[in-house]
Design an enzyme around this catalytic site. Structure first.
Site, PDB file in Angstrom:
ATOM      1  CD  GLU A  17      26.608  90.972  57.236  1.00 12.40           C
ATOM      2  OE1 GLU A  17      25.411  91.229  57.429  1.00 12.40           O
ATOM      3  OE2 GLU A  17      27.025  90.545  56.131  1.00 12.40           O
ATOM      4  CG  ASP A  75      32.123  88.149  55.916  1.00 13.66           C
ATOM      5  OD1 ASP A  75      32.087  89.300  56.402  1.00 13.66           O
ATOM      6  OD2 ASP A  75      31.167  87.340  56.031  1.00 13.66           O
TER       7      ASP A  75
HETATM    8  C1  FME Z   1      20.780  85.264  59.898  1.00 15.21           C
HETATM    9  S1  FME Z   1      21.960  86.459  59.636  1.00 15.21           S
HETATM   10  C2  FME Z   1      22.031  86.709  57.919  1.00 15.21           C
HETATM   11  C3  FME Z   1      22.826  87.875  57.550  1.00 15.21           C
HETATM   12  C4  FME Z   1      22.787  88.228  56.116  1.00 15.21           C
HETATM   13  N1  FME Z   1      23.445  89.462  55.927  1.00 15.21           N
HETATM   14  C5  FME Z   1      23.660  89.972  54.711  1.00 15.21           C
HETATM   15  O1  FME Z   1      23.192  89.577  53.690  1.00 15.21           O
HETATM   16  C6  FME Z   1      21.342  88.276  55.643  1.00 15.21           C
HETATM   17  O2  FME Z   1      20.882  87.279  55.069  1.00 15.21           O
HETATM   18  O3  FME Z   1      20.659  89.297  55.792  1.00 15.21           O
HETATM   19 ZN    ZN Z   2      27.268  93.573  54.149  1.00 18.39          ZN
HETATM   20 ZN    ZN Z   3      26.072  91.049  52.219  1.00 17.43          ZN
END
Ligand code: FME
Ligand code: ZN
Ligand code: ZN
Length: 469
Positions: A190, A125
């Site tokens: 993710e 994604d």
């Molecule tokens: C609470 S999980 C969130 C996951 C997200 N990952 C990438 O950007 C992030 O905000 O870091």
């Molecule tokens: Zn990523």
């Molecule tokens: Zn990301």
């Protein structure tokens, strides 16, 4: 005729950006392909570039599948990955651990299936893009004159997913056979927390049977010539604070309004933020080792048909913060700060966490992967990158969150690494791009890593102690 229609459509879609370049680029990409095909038949030296062209066009195909939230085309991505896997004779399996969210698992069996396996993880994604703010449409994967490939996901992290596959293609054609079994997981969700993706995988029976010994997952681009590499990540705490106070006439000065109460908190948060940021600016601490806090919403006021009621001081006001806590920080002292300074009951305030990840594992230790010689996977990575003429920077804590935490939580070592040097950090930004040369170099880097990882004979200390359980 057909080409004309396509080009005029394209111009139509690009009008709002008022960019005059990209229909040229679109046109020249087609032209370039024709020229390259012609040259490829004419000379042997051109055949390397023809195969590079195929590599790039596979990357572009993957990027062109719109897997942005909130409606990611997960099945299209899964079909694409599976057809690539077939062309490489990898075993493939689709796990639908949550309906509508296929997770593709590929396997290259090792000669010694008893040895713990290697998992190469990537998410399929991507975050949404504001199309009209991009100079190149975010799902066209245009390549410009300088070899930059523009697309949402070009850095985060479709590059990595396909680089794994391209590296395997090279290893297979060189006759390499892995000793350890290699798995590749292409996981959904993710970007929205990974609960229906990597978290479910790590919890599954299938995962247990895979007997994974080491996980590779995403890192970040590096503006200099050193690749960045991550051995842990900050924990997201998503905080909402709520102020209440007496409502009243907009013309009256009085104490204890909701707005005043909230603003005092915001001032306090800002002082803390500035102090943390100063540590980074002064070079005392790397980005991943301070607590970050950013206000992400403000909500207050009494709506009216024309906007807001202007002469009424509201009785409630909320603010939301994205806080990231390093595993090396003291979470208890931050909790106290929140309760005593940012949302004190004495100022009519309450707070709530929308998400709060623990800094510690189930043994009460900070969730970190050893980044020194005590971890053979660490040394192997360093050596393999070096052999492929790459350089690693100092190991860091990832400033945001990745799926790697679901594997680290289970006590597995996980290393965050996306081989992109000499590249501005553009994940989640407009005009995200990766240059063709960096992408190709990254494939060689993974070829070297996979060769060394899959050939590693010894049991690591971790592996031995896990087997005793
Ligand atoms: C609470 S999980 C969130 C996951 C997200 N990952 C990438 O950007 C992030 O905000 O870091
Ligand atoms: Zn990523
Ligand atoms: Zn990301």
């Amino acid at each position: 005729m057909e080409t004309e229609t396509e080009i005029s459509n394209h111009q139509y879609y690009s009008l709002p950006t008022s960019n005059t370049h990209h229909h040229h680029q679109y046109y020249s990409r087609r032209l370039l392909l024709v020229v390259i095909l012609y040259l490829a038949s004419a000379s042997a030296s051109a055949s390397a570039s023809a195969s590079e062209d195929l590599i790039i066009s596979r990357f572009q195909q993957y990027l062109q599948i719109n897997t942005a939230h909130p409606n990611p085309k997960y099945y299209e991505a899964a079909d694409f990955i599976i057809s690539e896997a077939k062309s490489l004779s990898l075993e493939s399996q689709v796990l639908e651990l949550v309906k509508g969210k296929p997770l593709v698992l590929l396997k290259w069996p090792g000669k010694n299936p008893k040895l713990p396996s290697i998992l190469l993880n990537s998410h399929t994604d991507v975050v949404p893009a504001e199309h009209h703010k991009w100079s190149h449409p975010p799902f066209d994967a245009d390549q410009d004159q300088g070899g930059r490939i523009y697309a949402r996901g070009s850095q985060d992290m479709k590059c990595v997913g396909l680089q794994y596959l391209e590296a395997i293609r090279k290893l297979k054609s060189s006759g390499f056979q892995p000793l350890r079994t290699l798995y590749l997981s292409f996981v959904p969700d993710e970007e929205i927390g990974g609960h229906d993706g990597a978290a479910k995988l790590a919890d599954s029976q299938t995962f247990q049977k895979m007997n994974v010994g080491i996980v590779l997952d995403e890192g970040l681009a590096s503006p200099d010539q050193n690749y960045r590499v991550f051995f842990g990540e900050r924990c997201p705490w998503w905080l909402v604070i709520k102020a209440t106070g007496a409502p009243g006439h907009g013309a009256k000065l009085y104490d204890n309004t909701a707005m005043e109460n909230l603003l005092k908190s915001i001032e306090s948060v800002r002082r803390f933020r500035a102090a943390q940021f100063d540590l980074v600016k002064a070079g005392f601490k790397p980005e991943g080792e301070v607590i970050s806090v950013n206000m992400v919403f403000l909500k207050a006021g009494t709506p009216s048909p024309t906007g807001f009621v202007m002469n009424l001081q509201p009785s409630e006001a909320d603010a939301g913060f994205d806080i990231r806590v390093p595993p090396t920080a003291d979470p208890a002292s931050l909790e106290r700060r929140i309760a005593e300074e940012w949302a004190p009951a004495s100022r009519n305030m309450t707070f709530e966490f929308k998400h709060k990840a623990s800094v510690y594992d189930k043994f009460g230790k900070p969730i970190l992967t050893a980044a020194d010689s005590s971890n053979p996977w660490w040394a192997l990575l360093e050596g393999a990158v070096k052999k492929a003429n790459g350089k690693l920077g100092k190991p860091e804590i990832f400033p945001a969150s990745t799926d790697a935490r679901y594997f680290r939580e289970r006590g597995l070592p996980a290393i965050g690494f996306s081989p992109m040097a000499n590249t501005p950090i553009l994940l989640h930004d407009h005009n995200e791009f990766l240059s063709k040369d960096e992408y190709l170099k990254g494939i060689d880097i993974y070829e070297s890593i996979i060769r060394d990882y899959a050939s590693y004979v010894e049991h690591t200390k971790d592996e031995a102690s896990r087997e005793e359980l």
